[in-house]
Write an enzyme that holds these catalytic residues in place. Structure first.
Site, mmCIF file in Angstrom:
data_model
loop_
_atom_site.group_PDB
_atom_site.id
_atom_site.type_symbol
_atom_site.label_atom_id
_atom_site.label_comp_id
_atom_site.label_asym_id
_atom_site.label_seq_id
_atom_site.Cartn_x
_atom_site.Cartn_y
_atom_site.Cartn_z
ATOM 1 N N ASN A 10 -52.613 27.254 -13.631
ATOM 2 C CA ASN A 10 -53.884 26.891 -14.026
ATOM 3 C C ASN A 10 -54.895 27.395 -13.238
ATOM 4 O OD1 ASN A 10 -56.233 25.484 -14.835
ATOM 5 N ND2 ASN A 10 -55.247 23.460 -14.910
ATOM 6 N N ARG A 88 -52.794 28.010 -18.611
ATOM 7 C CA ARG A 88 -53.808 27.232 -19.236
ATOM 8 C C ARG A 88 -54.852 28.416 -19.304
ATOM 9 N NH1 ARG A 88 -58.753 24.324 -16.523
ATOM 10 N NH2 ARG A 88 -59.466 23.083 -18.343
ATOM 11 N N HIS A 177 -60.304 20.042 -23.070
ATOM 12 C CA HIS A 177 -59.171 18.984 -23.033
ATOM 13 C C HIS A 177 -58.289 18.760 -23.906
ATOM 14 C CE1 HIS A 177 -62.354 17.211 -19.671
ATOM 15 N NE2 HIS A 177 -61.582 17.814 -19.172
ATOM 16 N N ARG A 238 -71.833 17.359 -14.220
ATOM 17 C CA ARG A 238 -72.525 17.970 -15.320
ATOM 18 C C ARG A 238 -73.346 16.731 -16.132
ATOM 19 N NH1 ARG A 238 -67.087 20.493 -17.751
ATOM 20 N NH2 ARG A 238 -66.133 19.795 -15.969
ATOM 21 N N GLU A 382 -50.846 17.383 -18.498
ATOM 22 C CA GLU A 382 -51.335 18.735 -19.051
ATOM 23 C C GLU A 382 -50.216 19.539 -18.425
ATOM 24 O OE1 GLU A 382 -55.666 19.273 -19.052
ATOM 25 O OE2 GLU A 382 -55.494 17.757 -17.583
#
Length: 408
Positions: A10, A88, A177, A238, A382
């Site tokens: 990832n 990923r 996500h 963010r 994940e």
């Protein structure tokens, strides 16, 4: 003969997470992280068999970090058993509705999508090429963050802009996500004993990056992130949703160009910008408990925005059976979960304060009571989801074995 292993890679914009999974079970045999890549303090950490090996790799980029990782795996005798590698990939655009074996055509499509997520997709490609070089005869699989959300209907993914921008530039809402939301959605059905074919969920993946998704019968029908991971909820640095008129006003008065605005919205806004202190929820909770006004207001805005989006997502569903909290904040902040549920009485949620406050770290459980929809905490995984897809696509699992892994 050594048991097959699945390597999960990832690559983030300045980090590299990795894990090695066996074909059976969800517990990795090795995990690690390379962080601060491209900086003097860059380092790599490998956890294996109860030991931690951490070493400096000053100024190393993704390629050097991967070379270091693969070299260490070779020294540990763990390179040869790797039977497939899962990567990923953040953005799959409209090209990918599921995970895919990596071919020259798939690589070209990932590169084509890089304009939609330039920092992430290009880092993902570095990981793919490095793994292909080190393991040239090993199947490689791409698992896309956006794929789960490709089931959203046009009314959920289209922006109210001239249609030519969608057809010409791919401008639309994609959502992110997705691997986490897909894993949690399936686990929630088992945890709560829901009918797989008749249920409605809202999943709140809350962390430094945060998004919420409405899931109907296992399929995403709406989500908070948009064309990029900037839209929607307040996040660590963010901003989430902002009126563009505000940005035009700031740009005119501060002399900011497009790059300056992007940096403002992605790197210095969110919880960090609101609090003037930190983008870390844990630090803000501690500061708020000591009376820090900026931290208190930042947490208040975070919860307000989350509640507002949960209410909106509920209207995308014909039924609402449960709200699931996951991600670093969702799994570990009883304060955020409690405040959120306190504001959702209109939807029938009733907080069980004792269950919420005592929820063990890393565990799943229900934190609501009453006859309304359930609220629960469910840790995401994940990396295992990527490993599962990779093993299945690489042909390492029979159909029965795939079903057993998902049901375990």
């Amino acid at each position: 003969m050594l048991s097959p292993l699945i390597l999960v890679i990832n690559c983030g914009s300045s980090s590299l997470k990795f894990a090695l999974f066996p074909l059976e079970g969800r517990t990795p045999v090795l995990v690690g992280l390379a962080e601060c890549l491209g900086q003097a303090e860059a380092s790599i950490r490998i956890d294996h068999a109860g030991t931690r090996d951490k070493r400096a790799i000053a100024n190393a980029g993704h390629q050097q970090a991967l070379d270091c990782l693969l070299g260490r795996l070779g020294e540990m005798g763990l390179l040869e058993p790797i039977s497939a590698v899962g990567h990923r990939v953040v953005h799959g655009g409209e090209r990918f509705t599921g995970s895919a074996p990596i071919t020259p055509e798939v690589l070209a499509d990932i590169e084509a999508c890089a304009q939609l997520a330039p920092l992430h997709n290009r880092a993902n490609l570095i990981g793919i090429f490095a793994a292909m070089k080190a393991l040239p005869d090993t199947p490689q699989v791409a698992v896309f963050d956006t794929a789960f959300h490709q089931t959203m209907p046009p009314e959920a993914y289209l922006y109210a802009l001239p249609r030519l921008y969608h057809s010409r530039l791919g401008v639309r809402r994609y959502g992110f996500h997705g691997t986490s939301h897909r894993f949690v959605a399936a686990e929630a059905v088992k945890l709560l004993g829901l009918d797989p074919d008749h249920h409605g969920l809202i999943i709140a993946h809350l962390g430094n990056g945060a998004s919420a998704t409405a899931v109907l019968n296992g399929r995403s029908v709406d989500t908070t992130m948009g064309m990029t991971p900037l839209e929607g909820l307040v996040m660590g640095t963010r901003s989430g949703d902002v009126d563009f008129g505000v940005l035009a006003h700031i740009a005119r008065h501060e002399g900011l160009d497009i790059d300056g605005l992007e940096a403002l919205l992605n790197k210095t806004s969110g919880l960090l910008g609101l609090s003037g202190l930190s983008g870390d929820c844990r630090a803000l909770q501690e500061a708020a408990s000591q009376g820090h006004a900026g931290a208190t207001e930042a947490l208040g805005v975070f919860v307000h925005r989350l509640v507002r989006h949960i209410g909106a997502l509920a209207m995308s569903l014909p039924r609402l059976d449960a709200l699931i909290f996951t991600g670093g904040i969702g799994e570990n902040s009883a304060l955020i979960r409690g405040r959120t549920l306190d504001h959702l009485g209109l939807l029938g949620f009733e907080l069980d304060s004792a269950a919420n406050d005592t929820m063990p770290r890393g565990e799943s459980g229900v934190i609501s009571r009453g006859a309304g929809p359930k609220a629960a905490v469910l840790p995401t995984n994940e990396e295992w989801m990527i490993a599962h897809d990779t093993a299945a696509i690489a042909g390492l699992l029979s159909n029965s074995a795939q079903n057993e892994r998902l049901a375990s």
